[in-house]
Design an enzyme around this catalytic site. Structure first.
Site, PDB file in Angstrom:
ATOM      1  N   GLY A   1       5.184   0.443   7.171  1.00  0.00           N
ATOM      2  CA  GLY A   1       5.378  -0.074   8.429  1.00  0.00           C
ATOM      3  C   GLY A   1       4.085  -0.486   9.451  1.00  0.00           C
ATOM      4  O   GLY A   1       3.048   0.149   8.726  1.00  0.00           O
TER       5      GLY A   1
ATOM      6  N   GLN B   1      -1.601  -1.724  16.317  1.00  0.00           N
ATOM      7  CA  GLN B   1      -2.449  -1.532  14.860  1.00  0.00           C
ATOM      8  C   GLN B   1      -3.256  -3.286  14.549  1.00  0.00           C
ATOM      9  O   GLN B   1      -4.102  -2.976  13.776  1.00  0.00           O
ATOM     10  CB  GLN B   1      -1.721  -1.085  13.540  1.00  0.00           C
ATOM     11  CG  GLN B   1      -1.275   0.386  13.808  1.00  0.00           C
ATOM     12  CD  GLN B   1      -0.562   0.751  12.727  1.00  0.00           C
ATOM     13  OE1 GLN B   1       0.716   0.642  12.881  1.00  0.00           O
ATOM     14  NE2 GLN B   1      -1.079   1.544  11.681  1.00  0.00           N
TER      15      GLN B   1
ATOM     16  N   CYS C   1      -1.156   6.830   7.371  1.00  0.00           N
ATOM     17  CA  CYS C   1      -1.029   5.855   8.491  1.00  0.00           C
ATOM     18  C   CYS C   1      -2.200   4.822   7.854  1.00  0.00           C
ATOM     19  O   CYS C   1      -3.263   5.073   7.420  1.00  0.00           O
ATOM     20  CB  CYS C   1      -1.576   6.476   9.794  1.00  0.00           C
ATOM     21  SG  CYS C   1      -2.058   5.400  11.028  1.00  0.00           S
ATOM     22  N   LEU C   2      -1.885   3.459   8.123  1.00  0.00           N
ATOM     23  CA  LEU C   2      -2.710   2.460   7.641  1.00  0.00           C
ATOM     24  C   LEU C   2      -3.976   2.420   8.511  1.00  0.00           C
ATOM     25  O   LEU C   2      -4.939   1.884   8.081  1.00  0.00           O
ATOM     26  CB  LEU C   2      -2.071   1.181   7.947  1.00  0.00           C
ATOM     27  CG  LEU C   2      -0.738   1.106   6.879  1.00  0.00           C
ATOM     28  CD1 LEU C   2      -0.111  -0.423   7.183  1.00  0.00           C
ATOM     29  CD2 LEU C   2      -1.455   1.377   5.415  1.00  0.00           C
TER      30      LEU C   2
ATOM     31  N   HIS D   1       6.989   7.101  13.197  1.00  0.00           N
ATOM     32  CA  HIS D   1       5.431   6.909  13.190  1.00  0.00           C
ATOM     33  C   HIS D   1       5.093   5.710  13.847  1.00  0.00           C
ATOM     34  O   HIS D   1       4.179   5.634  14.788  1.00  0.00           O
ATOM     35  CB  HIS D   1       5.127   6.783  11.719  1.00  0.00           C
ATOM     36  CG  HIS D   1       3.680   6.718  11.434  1.00  0.00           C
ATOM     37  ND1 HIS D   1       2.724   7.527  10.973  1.00  0.00           N
ATOM     38  CD2 HIS D   1       2.820   5.677  11.495  1.00  0.00           C
ATOM     39  CE1 HIS D   1       1.470   7.313  10.804  1.00  0.00           C
ATOM     40  NE2 HIS D   1       1.713   5.824  11.396  1.00  0.00           N
ATOM     41  N   GLU D   2       5.674   4.538  13.731  1.00  0.00           N
ATOM     42  CA  GLU D   2       5.494   3.313  14.292  1.00  0.00           C
ATOM     43  C   GLU D   2       5.939   3.312  15.911  1.00  0.00           C
ATOM     44  O   GLU D   2       5.105   2.892  16.678  1.00  0.00           O
ATOM     45  CB  GLU D   2       6.231   2.183  13.765  1.00  0.00           C
ATOM     46  CG  GLU D   2       5.858   2.121  12.121  1.00  0.00           C
ATOM     47  CD  GLU D   2       4.288   2.039  11.982  1.00  0.00           C
ATOM     48  OE1 GLU D   2       3.560   1.867  12.880  1.00  0.00           O
ATOM     49  OE2 GLU D   2       4.137   2.522  10.780  1.00  0.00           O
TER      50      GLU D   2
ATOM     51  N   HIS E   1       2.909   5.103  17.715  1.00  0.00           N
ATOM     52  CA  HIS E   1       1.877   3.946  17.876  1.00  0.00           C
ATOM     53  C   HIS E   1       1.967   3.258  19.182  1.00  0.00           C
ATOM     54  O   HIS E   1       1.122   2.750  19.711  1.00  0.00           O
ATOM     55  CB  HIS E   1       1.803   3.112  16.674  1.00  0.00           C
ATOM     56  CG  HIS E   1       0.755   3.373  15.469  1.00  0.00           C
ATOM     57  ND1 HIS E   1      -0.296   3.944  15.558  1.00  0.00           N
ATOM     58  CD2 HIS E   1       1.207   3.642  14.191  1.00  0.00           C
ATOM     59  CE1 HIS E   1      -0.948   4.263  14.595  1.00  0.00           C
ATOM     60  NE2 HIS E   1       0.111   4.280  13.701  1.00  0.00           N
TER      61      HIS E   1
END
Length: 159
Positions: free
Chosen positions: A48, A53, A90-91, A132-133, A136
């Site tokens: 995701g 991000q 996490c990216l 998680h997203e 963000h």
């Protein structure tokens, strides 16, 4: 802009900004969704991605988990009280996985890129990714959920 974009890393202040609601369901929004999808698909293990991000402070996220893919604009989550601990990554913090407690299931409501209402019922990994997203979008990093001593070890692992 519907190409693969660089992902902002943990130190980037844009990741601490609360994203603004989308008000225009126009071509630029559709291009943003396509860029998020392309960037998510560009790397192995990516589940995701949220617009902040990519440095875009709008409430937009995409997901691609266990054969389910899609996007949500202006998402709201209803989380179940049942929780589960699982490793999360996490990216924006590449290569670091950490155990984190999240709700096992969520109902996510929002809009698609054309403004149509969307409801997603998610369990397990997809529920985790959506939580998680959405974090963000609220300027929250998953390390914020860790106890202070764990957070210290997490940041040590980033260096």
């Amino acid at each position: 802009m519907s190409s693969v974009q660089p992902i902002r890393l943990f130190a980037d202040p844009v990741l601490r900004t609360v994203a603004s609601p989308v008000t225009d369901f126009d071509r630029s929004l559709r291009e943003l969704v396509k860029s998020l999808q392309a960037t998510t698909r560009a790397g192995a293990g990516r589940a995701g991605l949220a617009a902040p991000q990519l440095g875009v402070p709008l409430r937009v996220l995409v997901f691609e988990v266990e054969g389910r893919s899609g996007h949500l604009v202006n998402p709201r989550l209803e989380a179940s009280p049942r929780t589960i601990v699982a490793d999360e990554a996490c990216l924006s913090a590449p290569g670091v996985w950490w155990p984190l407690e999240r709700s096992y299931s969520v109902v996510a409501k929002g809009r698609d890129m054309y403004g149509k209402p969307v409801t997603i019922r998610a369990l397990g990994m997809l529920a985790r990714v959506l939580q998680h997203e959405v974090d963000h979008l609220d300027g929250v990093l998953f390390s914020d959920h860790l106890p202070a001593d764990e957070r210290e070890r997490f940041f040590a692992a980033l260096t």
